[in-house]
Write a protein that holds these residues in place. Sequence first.
Motif, short mmCIF file in Angstrom:
data_model
loop_
_atom_site.label_atom_id
_atom_site.label_comp_id
_atom_site.label_asym_id
_atom_site.label_seq_id
_atom_site.Cartn_x
_atom_site.Cartn_y
_atom_site.Cartn_z
N GLN A 74 -3.91 2.24 -7.36
CA GLN A 74 -5.03 2.93 -5.63
C GLN A 74 -4.20 4.79 -6.23
O GLN A 74 -3.47 4.92 -6.36
CB GLN A 74 -4.32 2.94 -4.89
CG GLN A 74 -4.90 1.21 -3.88
CD GLN A 74 -4.48 1.25 -2.74
OE1 GLN A 74 -2.90 1.87 -1.90
NE2 GLN A 74 -5.38 0.67 -2.19
N TYR B 228 -1.58 10.21 -4.20
CA TYR B 228 -0.79 9.61 -4.93
C TYR B 228 -1.87 8.44 -6.25
O TYR B 228 -2.57 8.49 -6.22
CB TYR B 228 -0.39 8.66 -3.79
CG TYR B 228 -1.28 7.12 -3.60
CD1 TYR B 228 -1.02 8.08 -1.76
CD2 TYR B 228 -1.25 6.33 -3.95
CE1 TYR B 228 -1.79 7.23 -1.02
CE2 TYR B 228 -2.44 5.68 -2.24
CZ TYR B 228 -2.42 6.27 -1.30
OH TYR B 228 -2.87 5.16 -0.82
N GLY C 107 -9.28 5.99 6.30
CA GLY C 107 -9.34 6.07 7.98
C GLY C 107 -8.33 6.13 8.59
O GLY C 107 -7.25 6.75 7.70
N TYR D 255 -2.69 -1.19 11.22
CA TYR D 255 -2.77 0.35 11.60
C TYR D 255 -3.39 1.21 11.95
O TYR D 255 -2.80 2.33 12.19
CB TYR D 255 -1.50 0.88 10.94
CG TYR D 255 -1.70 1.52 9.17
CD1 TYR D 255 -3.21 1.70 9.11
CD2 TYR D 255 -0.91 0.70 8.99
CE1 TYR D 255 -3.46 1.87 7.44
CE2 TYR D 255 -1.24 0.72 6.92
CZ TYR D 255 -2.25 1.23 6.12
OH TYR D 255 -2.96 1.51 5.27
N ILE E 55 -4.71 9.33 -0.90
CA ILE E 55 -4.27 10.85 -0.08
C ILE E 55 -4.07 11.00 1.36
O ILE E 55 -4.60 9.75 1.87
CB ILE E 55 -5.88 12.35 0.23
CG1 ILE E 55 -6.60 11.71 0.55
CG2 ILE E 55 -6.07 12.38 -1.06
CD1 ILE E 55 -8.05 12.80 1.43
N GLU E 56 -3.09 10.83 1.50
CA GLU E 56 -3.37 11.31 3.52
C GLU E 56 -2.89 12.24 3.37
O GLU E 56 -2.10 13.73 3.01
CB GLU E 56 -1.26 10.76 3.28
CG GLU E 56 -1.63 9.03 2.45
CD GLU E 56 -1.78 7.95 3.51
OE1 GLU E 56 -3.18 8.28 4.56
OE2 GLU E 56 -2.22 7.02 2.89
N SER F 287 -11.35 2.55 0.24
CA SER F 287 -11.64 2.46 2.69
C SER F 287 -10.59 3.43 2.78
O SER F 287 -9.35 4.15 1.42
CB SER F 287 -11.00 1.53 2.48
OG SER F 287 -10.11 0.59 2.26
N HIS G 177 -8.24 -4.24 6.83
CA HIS G 177 -6.93 -5.54 5.97
C HIS G 177 -5.65 -5.00 6.82
O HIS G 177 -4.92 -5.52 6.43
CB HIS G 177 -7.65 -5.29 4.88
CG HIS G 177 -7.59 -3.98 4.07
ND1 HIS G 177 -8.33 -3.34 3.95
CD2 HIS G 177 -6.17 -3.88 3.36
CE1 HIS G 177 -8.44 -2.24 2.97
NE2 HIS G 177 -6.87 -2.81 2.90
N MET G 178 -6.03 -3.42 7.13
CA MET G 178 -4.79 -2.76 7.68
C MET G 178 -5.10 -3.35 9.15
O MET G 178 -5.28 -1.97 9.38
CB MET G 178 -4.44 -1.67 6.73
CG MET G 178 -4.54 -1.78 5.15
SD MET G 178 -2.99 -3.07 4.79
CE MET G 178 -2.70 -2.17 2.98
N GLY H 177 -6.09 9.32 5.48
CA GLY H 177 -6.28 9.32 4.62
C GLY H 177 -7.37 8.23 4.25
O GLY H 177 -8.13 7.56 4.65
N THR I 23 0.41 4.35 2.24
CA THR I 23 -0.02 5.33 3.48
C THR I 23 1.94 4.68 4.37
O THR I 23 2.21 5.72 4.74
CB THR I 23 -0.73 3.89 4.21
OG1 THR I 23 -2.13 5.01 3.06
CG2 THR I 23 -0.92 4.64 5.84
N ASP J 36 0.82 -1.54 0.09
CA ASP J 36 -0.05 0.11 0.01
C ASP J 36 1.10 0.85 -0.17
O ASP J 36 2.45 0.94 0.36
CB ASP J 36 -1.43 -0.11 1.00
CG ASP J 36 -0.73 0.20 2.46
OD1 ASP J 36 0.59 0.76 2.32
OD2 ASP J 36 -0.94 1.10 3.19
N1 LIG Z 1 -3.39 1.81 1.96
C1 LIG Z 1 -5.10 1.85 2.59
C2 LIG Z 1 -5.56 2.64 2.55
C3 LIG Z 1 -5.15 4.18 3.68
C4 LIG Z 1 -5.22 5.12 3.12
N2 LIG Z 1 -4.68 6.22 3.21
C5 LIG Z 1 -5.27 5.51 5.20
N3 LIG Z 1 -6.09 4.13 4.15
C6 LIG Z 1 -5.39 0.86 2.32
O1 LIG Z 1 -4.52 0.28 0.90
O2 LIG Z 1 -6.54 0.36 2.20
#
Ligand SMILES: N[C@@H](Cc1c[nH]c[nH+]1)C(=O)O
Length: 388
Positions: A120, A100, A290, A269, A123-124, A288, A266-267, A307, A78, A76
């Motif tokens: 994907q 991105y 949060g 963090y 934003i963050e 998705s 699924h993440m 983000g 993030t 990902d």
């Molecule tokens: N990186 C997360 C989406 C995300 C961006 N910022 C916070 N969450 C994902 O791949 O699902």
Amino acid sequence: MFEKPIGMRDTLPPLYETKNQIRERIKGELKLWGYQSIETPTLEYYDTVGVASAILDPQLFKLLDQLGNTLVLRPDMTAPIARLAASSLKDVSFPLRLTYDANVFRAQHNEGGRPAEFEQLGIELIGDETSSADGEVIALMIAALKQAGLSHFKIAIGHVGYVNALLLDTVGNEQRADTLRRFLYEKNYVGYRQHVKSLSLSSIDKSRLLELLNLRGDFSKLEDAKKLLTNAEGNKALQDLEKLWDVLENYGITDFVKLDLNLIMHMSYYTGAVFEAYSDNLGTPIGSGGRYDELLKKFNRPAPATGFGIRLDLLVEALGNTAEKQTVTCIIHTNERRKDAIELAKEKRSEGIAVILQDLSGIKDVDQFSQNYDDIIYCIGKNGKGDI
Ligand SMILES: N[C@@H](Cc1c[nH]c[nH+]1)C(=O)O
């Protein structure tokens, strides 16, 4: 047959064009909200970004560099952006608004139709702990999806703190909470119910766990949620959601959102309000995101953050094949008239018309070839310019 590795996809011209048009619309919207574009490398170190990505290990593509370091294909964006915020951007003050557009990789263990590489757009918003930031991120996701042409969709909003506190408070330890989380993550509510019934818990505790499944619907369910869990973490989570609701009301987007306190991401963090976007015609979330307030600490620049990421492949699927067809003019020429044809093509291209130049002796069946173009000009006479 030349097989591709599991989950790898080719993109052919019509789909490429559709993706491109949707991508540009979304990027335009993200820019209008003041987010700045960045790129990060495809490969990262496993020990830092790989671990921080907080995705299940079997989903990571791992490889070794020449020095024996374990690398991963980023699962990902993030975690790489958190690394960036804490290193190259360490002197830039918060809040940071970054965007991105990147391919991410998640290994699939069977060819179940799920891609292992997908694009994907996201934003963050880093360094802002307010509910306004949570609300901005959700409002922007809605604006981006609308801009892409999607109209029938909903954003399900949950809170990691609430569900974790309720599970832990009821079952007493993380391991048992994890088993329940797994059922919720898979949206296997039948399995969840059966498992709850099989646990050695009081009937009050069992009914609390079952009650959790009812905390989906409109935001008035927050009242039921309050009755179900009265500890400090639960209260804090519900207050977050109430404040977020006010922000969403200010944006005028409450019609697009619903509450889902069963949401498990699924993440791992995430630490606060989380959300998933669902199109009416697709079972999988097209985007998705949060709040993740602990991730930047892992890179020694602690900061709250939130983000989202939108999956372009799924969004395209939800929209159907909507690309506006580009018209192409074809100039068929002979050797003698090549120069004229090149001149004519140049002239038309300068007017913004797409032109293909085709030598007559390079095609076997002129009739069949011509069918592919909207406008055909023959440059095959003896003199002069244009049609024969
Ligand atoms: N990186 C997360 C989406 C995300 C961006 N910022 C916070 N969450 C994902 O791949 O699902």
